[in-house]
Design a protein around this motif. Structure first.
Motif, mmCIF file in Angstrom:
data_model
loop_
_atom_site.group_PDB
_atom_site.id
_atom_site.type_symbol
_atom_site.label_atom_id
_atom_site.label_comp_id
_atom_site.label_asym_id
_atom_site.label_seq_id
_atom_site.Cartn_x
_atom_site.Cartn_y
_atom_site.Cartn_z
ATOM 1 N N PRO A 133 0.832 -1.209 0.000
ATOM 2 C CA PRO A 133 0.000 0.000 0.000
ATOM 3 C C PRO A 133 0.862 1.253 0.000
ATOM 4 N N PHE A 134 0.579 2.160 -0.926
ATOM 5 C CA PHE A 134 1.412 3.342 -1.047
ATOM 6 C C PHE A 134 0.597 4.632 -0.973
ATOM 7 N N ASN A 135 -0.165 4.932 -2.016
ATOM 8 C CA ASN A 135 -0.979 6.154 -2.000
ATOM 9 C C ASN A 135 -2.451 5.783 -2.076
ATOM 10 N N ALA A 136 -3.184 6.105 -1.030
ATOM 11 C CA ALA A 136 -4.600 5.752 -0.945
ATOM 12 C C ALA A 136 -5.433 6.998 -0.671
ATOM 13 N N SER A 137 -6.599 7.063 -1.298
ATOM 14 C CA SER A 137 -7.497 8.195 -1.106
ATOM 15 C C SER A 137 -8.938 7.697 -1.119
ATOM 16 N N THR A 138 -9.852 8.554 -0.764
ATOM 17 C CA THR A 138 -11.281 8.230 -0.807
ATOM 18 C C THR A 138 -12.031 9.537 -1.051
ATOM 19 N N PRO A 139 -13.222 9.508 -1.634
ATOM 20 C CA PRO A 139 -13.919 10.769 -1.918
ATOM 21 C C PRO A 139 -14.539 11.404 -0.681
ATOM 22 N N ILE A 140 -14.431 12.726 -0.589
ATOM 23 C CA ILE A 140 -15.092 13.488 0.473
ATOM 24 C C ILE A 140 -15.790 14.700 -0.141
ATOM 25 N N LEU A 141 -16.547 15.396 0.655
ATOM 26 C CA LEU A 141 -17.287 16.578 0.199
ATOM 27 C C LEU A 141 -16.537 17.845 0.594
ATOM 28 N N TYR A 142 -16.418 18.767 -0.352
ATOM 29 C CA TYR A 142 -15.832 20.087 -0.116
ATOM 30 C C TYR A 142 -16.928 21.128 -0.365
ATOM 31 N N TYR A 143 -16.906 22.233 0.392
ATOM 32 C CA TYR A 143 -17.869 23.297 0.104
ATOM 33 C C TYR A 143 -17.250 24.663 0.347
ATOM 34 N N ASN A 144 -17.792 25.647 -0.364
ATOM 35 C CA ASN A 144 -17.311 27.029 -0.330
ATOM 36 C C ASN A 144 -18.057 27.774 0.785
ATOM 37 N N LYS A 145 -17.351 28.088 1.860
ATOM 38 C CA LYS A 145 -18.013 28.706 3.004
ATOM 39 C C LYS A 145 -18.552 30.099 2.677
ATOM 40 N N ALA A 146 -17.842 30.837 1.833
ATOM 41 C CA ALA A 146 -18.314 32.171 1.449
ATOM 42 C C ALA A 146 -19.626 32.081 0.681
ATOM 43 N N THR B 225 -16.592 4.024 2.938
ATOM 44 C CA THR B 225 -16.199 4.173 1.541
ATOM 45 C C THR B 225 -15.001 3.288 1.242
ATOM 46 N N ILE B 226 -14.682 3.180 -0.050
ATOM 47 C CA ILE B 226 -13.525 2.398 -0.466
ATOM 48 C C ILE B 226 -12.444 3.343 -0.973
ATOM 49 N N ILE B 227 -11.280 2.802 -1.179
ATOM 50 C CA ILE B 227 -10.139 3.641 -1.515
ATOM 51 C C ILE B 227 -9.860 3.666 -3.007
ATOM 52 N N GLY B 228 -9.196 4.721 -3.420
ATOM 53 C CA GLY B 228 -8.600 4.817 -4.743
ATOM 54 C C GLY B 228 -7.104 4.940 -4.550
ATOM 55 N N GLY B 229 -6.406 5.280 -5.609
ATOM 56 C CA GLY B 229 -4.957 5.433 -5.489
ATOM 57 C C GLY B 229 -4.221 4.262 -6.104
ATOM 58 N N ALA B 230 -3.116 3.873 -5.492
ATOM 59 C CA ALA B 230 -2.271 2.834 -6.089
ATOM 60 C C ALA B 230 -1.430 2.133 -5.035
ATOM 61 N N THR B 231 -0.875 1.002 -5.460
ATOM 62 C CA THR B 231 0.070 0.261 -4.622
ATOM 63 C C THR B 231 1.338 -0.018 -5.424
ATOM 64 N N LEU B 232 2.323 -0.549 -4.736
ATOM 65 C CA LEU B 232 3.596 -0.898 -5.374
ATOM 66 C C LEU B 232 3.657 -2.410 -5.554
ATOM 67 N N VAL C 84 -1.824 5.035 5.604
ATOM 68 C CA VAL C 84 -2.318 3.678 5.391
ATOM 69 C C VAL C 84 -2.101 2.759 6.592
ATOM 70 N N THR C 85 -1.317 3.189 7.582
ATOM 71 C CA THR C 85 -1.131 2.384 8.784
ATOM 72 C C THR C 85 -1.779 3.067 9.974
ATOM 73 N N ARG C 86 -2.182 2.260 10.933
ATOM 74 C CA ARG C 86 -2.777 2.799 12.166
ATOM 75 C C ARG C 86 -1.761 3.656 12.915
ATOM 76 N N ALA C 87 -0.502 3.192 12.934
ATOM 77 C CA ALA C 87 0.535 3.912 13.673
ATOM 78 C C ALA C 87 0.768 5.301 13.081
ATOM 79 N N ALA C 88 0.723 5.426 11.753
ATOM 80 C CA ALA C 88 0.918 6.728 11.115
ATOM 81 C C ALA C 88 -0.238 7.657 11.434
ATOM 82 N N PHE C 89 -1.442 7.122 11.477
ATOM 83 C CA PHE C 89 -2.615 7.917 11.839
ATOM 84 C C PHE C 89 -2.497 8.408 13.276
ATOM 85 N N ASP C 90 -2.130 7.499 14.189
ATOM 86 C CA ASP C 90 -1.992 7.873 15.604
ATOM 87 C C ASP C 90 -0.890 8.911 15.781
ATOM 88 N N LEU C 91 0.222 8.760 15.078
ATOM 89 C CA LEU C 91 1.324 9.711 15.191
ATOM 90 C C LEU C 91 0.912 11.079 14.661
#
Length: 442
Positions: A143-156, A306-313, A352-359
């Protein structure tokens, strides 16, 4: 003769001394073909440089080969001429295709085991592990680069429309209501999305715990059949098509073509990859708000995950043993929490790892960057099911193009939502059967 012998010994001694003192003689070069350009490419090259500086036995040599499809094709042609790299970056929807190339790939769990490097699927987020593991839970690629879709909005724009700028719409009815208010206040469009199939079919299905196909979305075998033309999906595409008529929803094209429209202030709400967060923040001249992917509240079990997009090695076979030892060391380096956390924070990709998220959380990154944790919360809020684990379907690059084509027919009013989805399923299943016939041993 004596003088000649002495002269030879002196030269031999000098050569031996140079060999011992010059690390260049011992360095094993490892080629890594990838599909990242621009800032992401620079961050990738920094990872390689940091690893190279951390030891003297191996040198990772990254090389940009174009987009994901171009990179995979380059690797295939190189393998045929026995000039393939040791590592190649492959996008998530090509996983089944890579698995079918049995003689060409070296499964990562085997590599790490054979080279005695620590590597545990339990260290990774479940949504990541599930996507890239076999039925026994063995990780096939790194696992290298992983993403998932989220919502963005313009506060102004939300303020101008009389909407709460601190409250992201959570459900599709709320998104529709907000988008209508945005249009009424003068916005060119209320809502737009990027990556039509990935967001509005693949992740929509996962978030509502609905199947994309039989056989556990393809994880159970190549004989899977697409079946996403269900009533919930039909209603969703029909609603988007209805909103399209008044630009409450406005289709902006495939891939990431919708993103600039949000950055320029044309559309008040945008649904796109979490990995574009840094880019959006840097290029938008307004305060950006963030939210999870919307869901229909009357669907039982929603929201799921949701599920992920991105790529692996992926590791390719038929390279020297010394290179594989270096690849395993490199993957061990990439697994370090501090390396993963820095990659996540600098690129916007998921940790992609729990430890990286916690750190990252302990370092206060999420406190300083509101919205940055939404993607992680979204993919981990429930244990993945067969419907929300991911996809393992052959030729899915082509299947996704087919789905995008049919969605465009619906949004343009040329087909009904039911007709477009029925056609997408029929055309997609023909592609799956072609892939199945081409891989009879699987």
């Amino acid at each position: 003769m004596v003088n000649s012998a002495l002269r030879f010994l002196q030269l031999a001694a000098i050569a031996a001394a140079v060999t011992l003192t010059s690390p260049a003689w011992a360095v094993t070069e490892i080629r890594w073909w990838h599909a990242m350009s621009g800032e992401l490419g620079r961050q990738l090259e920094k990872l390689a440089a940091d690893f190279n500086a951390s030891q003297s036995e191996y040198r990772i040599m990254p090389s940009y080969k174009g987009n994901y499809t171009e990179t995979v094709m380059a690797s295939i042609f190189a393998f045929r001429s026995r000039s393939q790299p040791a590592i190649v970056q492959v996008n998530e929807i090509a996983t089944a295709t890579m698995m079918a190339a049995k003689g060409a790939i070296y499964p990562v769990f085997e590599l790490m085991r054979n080279e005695a490097e620590a590597f545990s699927p339990a260290a990774y987020l479940p949504a990541v592990t599930g996507y890239y593991a076999d039925i026994a839970g063995n990780m096939l690629s790194f696992p290298f680069n992983a993403s998932t879709p989220i919502l963005y909005y313009n506060k102004a724009m939300f303020r101008a429309a009389g909407l709460d700028p601190e409250a992201a719409p959570k459900t599709w009815p709320e998104v529709g209501a907000a988008a209508k208010r945005l249009r009424a206040s003068g916005a060119a469009c209320g809502l737009t999305t990027s990556w039509p199939s990935w967001i509005n079919v693949e992740n929509f299905s996962a978030f509502h715990n609905l199947p994309i196909s039989t056989r556990a979305n393809g994880f159970g075998g190549l004989d899977a059949e697409l079946n996403f033309n269900n009533p919930v999906m039909v209603r969703h595409i029909a609603q988007l098509s209805e909103w399209q008529a008044t630009k409450v929803f406005d289709y902006s094209g495939r891939a990431q073509t919708a993103e600039p429209r949000f950055q320029k202030g044309e559309c008040g709400i945008f649904i796109g990859s979490s990995a574009t967060r840094a880019d959006i923040k840097a290029n938008s001249k307004f305060e950006v708000g963030y939210g999870m992917l919307p869901y229909w509240p009357d669907v039982a079990g929603a929201p799921q995950n949701t599920i992920i997009g991105g790529a692996t090695l992926w590791v390719l076979r038929d390279r020297p043993r010394a290179e594989y030892k270096g690849v395993a060391k490199f993957f061990g380096f990439l697994s370090r929490p501090e390396v993963q956390a820095a990659w996540h924070q600098n690129t916007g990709y998921l940790p992609v790892t729990r430890a990286a998220f916690d750190l990252t959380r302990a370092q206060g990154f999420y406190d300083r960057n509101p919205g940055a944790a939404i993607s992680i919360e979204q993919i981990t809020q429930k244990v993945p099911t067969e419907n929300s684990r991911g996809l393992r379907l052959g030729s899915f690059v082509l299947v996704r193009d087919t789905i995008d084509d049919e969605l465009e027919q619906a949004f343009a009013g040329k087909k009904t939502a039911q007709g477009a989805l029925d056609s997408a399923v029929e055309r997609g299943n023909r592609l799956l059967r072609q892939f199945e016939r081409a891989n009879p041993d699987r």
